[in-house]
Scaffold this motif. Structure first.
Motif, PDB file in Angstrom:
ATOM      1  N   ASP A 165      -4.193  -1.437  -2.356  1.00  0.00           N
ATOM      2  CA  ASP A 165      -4.578  -0.117  -1.848  1.00  0.00           C
ATOM      3  C   ASP A 165      -5.319   0.717  -2.886  1.00  0.00           C
ATOM      4  O   ASP A 165      -6.067   1.633  -2.535  1.00  0.00           O
ATOM      5  CB  ASP A 165      -3.336   0.648  -1.373  1.00  0.00           C
ATOM      6  CG  ASP A 165      -2.722   0.014  -0.125  1.00  0.00           C
ATOM      7  OD1 ASP A 165      -3.449  -0.718   0.576  1.00  0.00           O
ATOM      8  OD2 ASP A 165      -1.528   0.241   0.137  1.00  0.00           O
ATOM      9  N   PRO A 169     -10.430   1.042  -1.672  1.00  0.00           N
ATOM     10  CA  PRO A 169     -11.300   2.200  -1.423  1.00  0.00           C
ATOM     11  C   PRO A 169     -12.586   2.189  -2.257  1.00  0.00           C
ATOM     12  O   PRO A 169     -13.599   2.770  -1.861  1.00  0.00           O
ATOM     13  CB  PRO A 169     -10.413   3.394  -1.784  1.00  0.00           C
ATOM     14  CG  PRO A 169      -9.021   2.907  -1.571  1.00  0.00           C
ATOM     15  CD  PRO A 169      -9.048   1.469  -1.999  1.00  0.00           C
ATOM     16  N   LYS A 170     -12.548   1.512  -3.409  1.00  0.00           N
ATOM     17  CA  LYS A 170     -13.726   1.447  -4.276  1.00  0.00           C
ATOM     18  C   LYS A 170     -14.729   0.392  -3.787  1.00  0.00           C
ATOM     19  O   LYS A 170     -15.859   0.333  -4.289  1.00  0.00           O
ATOM     20  CB  LYS A 170     -13.312   1.106  -5.707  1.00  0.00           C
ATOM     21  CG  LYS A 170     -12.241   2.001  -6.290  1.00  0.00           C
ATOM     22  CD  LYS A 170     -11.761   1.473  -7.633  1.00  0.00           C
ATOM     23  CE  LYS A 170     -10.598   2.261  -8.178  1.00  0.00           C
ATOM     24  NZ  LYS A 170     -10.072   1.698  -9.450  1.00  0.00           N
ATOM     25  N   LYS A 172     -15.651  -0.305  -0.455  1.00  0.00           N
ATOM     26  CA  LYS A 172     -16.111  -0.140   0.928  1.00  0.00           C
ATOM     27  C   LYS A 172     -17.578  -0.548   1.058  1.00  0.00           C
ATOM     28  O   LYS A 172     -18.386  -0.317   0.164  1.00  0.00           O
ATOM     29  CB  LYS A 172     -15.926   1.308   1.378  1.00  0.00           C
ATOM     30  CG  LYS A 172     -14.470   1.689   1.642  1.00  0.00           C
ATOM     31  CD  LYS A 172     -14.360   3.097   2.204  1.00  0.00           C
ATOM     32  CE  LYS A 172     -12.907   3.445   2.537  1.00  0.00           C
ATOM     33  NZ  LYS A 172     -12.797   4.820   3.092  1.00  0.00           N
TER      34      LYS A 172
END
Length: 222
Positions: A165, A169-170, A172
């Motif tokens: 997690d 996000p880095k 995408k």
């Protein structure tokens, strides 16, 4: 509703003809779903004796794969079939089997195995309503993959602090090459290689998954 992936000529494959005529025993004008070129359509079967063709009616919403290339350390026995099935269901774009330092299995009869894995993947994609099939390949070594410049994520049981997690996000809108070690895990020499390629090392948590299932918690996060 039954879904079929067509061949390169956008025709129904022989195995599927058998399924239509002898297993499902579909009648003329039965509606099915057909997929080709990364798109799927509602279609009507035209059945005349042993002859089967189709007419498309309307396009169906697509279910595209994720931008994930699964690099699986070559496992033993029929675990490659398990990987092919579930990596397809959970949306991998490509599945690569490669021997790693701790692989017990050896590359052999890859053409025969590839045919079998493609059939398994096709059935899994039809079941899970995907609109395209993943590429499946065997490589002789990690170096043969040419991972220079790729975004790499290593699922590593030695990593204890960096969780998926925190990393995802880095990443995408990026094609991800996720690496799963064989039975016995990843060797330190391979960790060194991945480190030089600026790979992200992540943990799946306290649970240690069998090699053939380790990709699933990663794919479900995307």
């Amino acid at each position: 509703m039954q879904r079929y992936f067509l061949n390169k000529e956008n025709q129904i494959e022989n195995d599927d003809l058998h399924h239509i005529l002898n297993v499902m025993r579909f009648k003329d004008q039965t509606e099915v779903e057909v997929c080709f070129g990364g798109k799927c359509y509602l279609a009507k079967l035209n059945i005349n004796g042993k002859s089967v063709s189709y007419e498309t009616i309307s396009e169906i919403d697509s279910n595209e794969p994720k931008q994930v290339h699964l690099i699986q350390g070559l496992p033993k026995g029929d675990k490659i079939e398990t990987v092919s099935k579930f990596a397809t269901i959970f949306g991998a774009e490509e599945i690569i089997f490669v021997p790693m330092v701790r692989s017990i299995a050896k590359l052999a009869n890859t053409d025969h195995k590839l045919d079998r894995l493609k059939k398994i993947s096709k059935e899994a994609a039809e079941l899970s309503k995907h609109s395209s099939l993943p590429e499946i390949n065997f490589f002789e070594s990690l170096k043969a993959l040419n991972l220079e410049g790729k975004t790499i994520v290593v699922l590593d049981e030695n990593e204890k602090t960096v969780h998926i997690d925190e990393v995802l996000p880095k990443l995408k809108n990026t094609a991800i090459y996720v690496i799963v070690g064989p039975e016995g895990g990843i060797d330190d020499k391979e960790r060194s290689l991945f480190s030089k390629l600026n790979a992200h090392f992540v943990t799946l948590g306290k649970t240690i998954y069998p090699t053939e299932l380790a990709h699933i918690p990663f794919l479900t996060k995307l």
